[in-house]
Design a protein around this motif. Structure first.
Motif, mmCIF file in Angstrom:
data_model
loop_
_atom_site.group_PDB
_atom_site.id
_atom_site.type_symbol
_atom_site.label_atom_id
_atom_site.label_comp_id
_atom_site.label_asym_id
_atom_site.label_seq_id
_atom_site.Cartn_x
_atom_site.Cartn_y
_atom_site.Cartn_z
ATOM 1 N N SER A 1 0.862 -1.179 0.000
ATOM 2 C CA SER A 1 0.000 0.000 0.000
ATOM 3 C C SER A 1 0.897 1.226 0.000
ATOM 4 C CB SER A 1 -0.888 0.010 1.256
ATOM 5 O OG SER A 1 -1.373 1.318 1.508
ATOM 6 N N VAL A 2 0.676 2.128 -0.950
ATOM 7 C CA VAL A 2 1.524 3.322 -1.028
ATOM 8 C C VAL A 2 1.288 4.233 0.172
ATOM 9 C CG1 VAL A 2 2.173 5.316 -2.436
ATOM 10 C CG2 VAL A 2 1.560 3.177 -3.543
ATOM 11 N N TYR A 3 0.042 4.340 0.633
ATOM 12 C CA TYR A 3 -0.258 5.217 1.758
ATOM 13 C C TYR A 3 0.224 4.636 3.086
ATOM 14 C CZ TYR A 3 -3.359 8.078 -1.212
ATOM 15 O OH TYR A 3 -3.868 8.895 -2.180
ATOM 16 N N GLY A 4 0.479 3.333 3.143
ATOM 17 C CA GLY A 4 0.967 2.720 4.364
ATOM 18 C C GLY A 4 2.298 3.326 4.784
ATOM 19 N N GLN A 5 2.500 3.429 6.093
ATOM 20 C CA GLN A 5 3.744 3.983 6.653
ATOM 21 C C GLN A 5 3.974 5.436 6.235
ATOM 22 O OE1 GLN A 5 7.131 1.307 6.183
ATOM 23 N NE2 GLN A 5 5.745 -0.451 5.989
ATOM 24 N N THR A 6 2.887 6.159 5.978
ATOM 25 C CA THR A 6 2.987 7.593 5.700
ATOM 26 C C THR A 6 2.011 8.320 6.618
ATOM 27 O OG1 THR A 6 1.186 7.773 4.059
ATOM 28 C CG2 THR A 6 3.347 7.009 3.249
ATOM 29 N N MET A 7 1.995 9.639 6.569
ATOM 30 C CA MET A 7 1.111 10.432 7.426
ATOM 31 C C MET A 7 -0.362 10.293 7.019
ATOM 32 S SD MET A 7 2.026 14.282 6.108
ATOM 33 C CE MET A 7 0.820 15.069 7.177
#
Length: 283
Positions: A47-53
């Motif tokens: 998931s691209v949004y994973g581990q981001t704000m």
């Protein structure tokens, strides 16, 4: 066949020993995402949004999957390019995580609290960027991608990256200086306004949600901002917060624009009147 070109592209890059990726818009392709997840091993997707704000938006965010040319799910996507499901990328073997990390660094645009999400996973956004960018900007935009294949409105396009690899984000990315389509601009404003209200006005926003669909209210409020040309950060935040606090979320008659007013004059008049009625001194 309309999907013969991307299929040949997949076969060519497979023969070269590259890893093949599907960059999927999972918000509009939930069923396909679930199918791909079911048929993938843990190291074959991220998931691209994973581990981001914006990790809380993972369910609506893009996923990247490693695939094979003969995959029936890939064939299904190639058969319906008009659904704008995303795009294909070829990266060096094992470099799919580097591709995801590349886009994570380019995901959030703007300064707090006026940040937005860059919809790189939308093939229309990618196609527009590559149509306008000079070739020398491809490496900083495409990063580790050796080549990308995407639907551009009426046909498939394949674009090669002259220098694939890890590139820093430019101070002033050219791809953020392109004109934005109205539909895309509204979608970005909706996401940004929702996050702003959750962060700054959670209680009032939650109370509104008990009375009506907050997404419908938010869209109507942003439509009003567009009609008044109150799209700059200050007037947009003012309209959102005051609309949220207004009785029954209905603005008083003096909020309406006058025929002889510019958007700035309109905003300043309403702002000063609101401060006066609320007992505050002008800022």
């Amino acid at each position: 066949m309309t999907h013969s070109r991307p299929y040949q592209w997949l076969l060519t890059h497979q023969r070269l020993g590259h890893t093949l990726c599907v960059v999927l818009d999972s918000e509009n392709e939930r069923q396909m995402r679930q199918t791909l997840l079911k048929n993938s091993r843990p190291h074959q997707y991220l998931s691209v949004y994973g581990q981001t704000m914006v990790a809380d938006l993972c369910d609506a965010g893009p996923f990247v999957f490693t695939v094979n040319p003969g995959d029936k799910n890939v064939n299904e996507l190639l058969m319906r390019p008009d659904s704008d499901w995303g795009w294909l990328a070829s990266v060096p073997k094992g470099h799919m995580p580097m591709l995801v990390e590349h886009w994570r660094k380019r995901l959030i645009i703007g300064d707090r609290p006026h940040q937005a999400l860059y919809r790189f996973h939308d093939n229309r956004v990618l196609a527009k960027a590559l149509r306008h960018l000079p070739v020398e900007s491809y490496p900083s935009y495409l990063g580790p991608a050796i080549s990308v294949c995407y639907w551009r409105g009426a046909c498939w396009e394949c674009t090669d990256n002259p220098v694939p690899g890890t590139c820093p984000v430019p101070d002033f990315p050219l791809w953020l200086q392109l004109p934005v389509a109205p539909q895309q601009a509204m979608k970005t404003r909706l996401i940004n306004a929702h996050r702003f209200l959750l962060a700054e006005h959670l209680q009032a926003y939650a109370q509104l949600a008990e009375q009506q669909d907050p997404q419908i209210w938010l869209r109507a409020t942003l439509d009003q901002a567009e009609a008044w040309n109150w799209l700059a950060p200050a007037p947009l935040e003012f309209l959102l917060t005051q609309s949220l606090q207004a009785p029954a979320q209905t603005l008083a008659p003096h909020w309406q624009a006058r025929p002889d007013e510019t958007p700035d004059e309109h905003f300043e008049r309403v702002r000063l009147a609101t401060q006066s009625w609320q007992g505050g001194a002008p800022q």
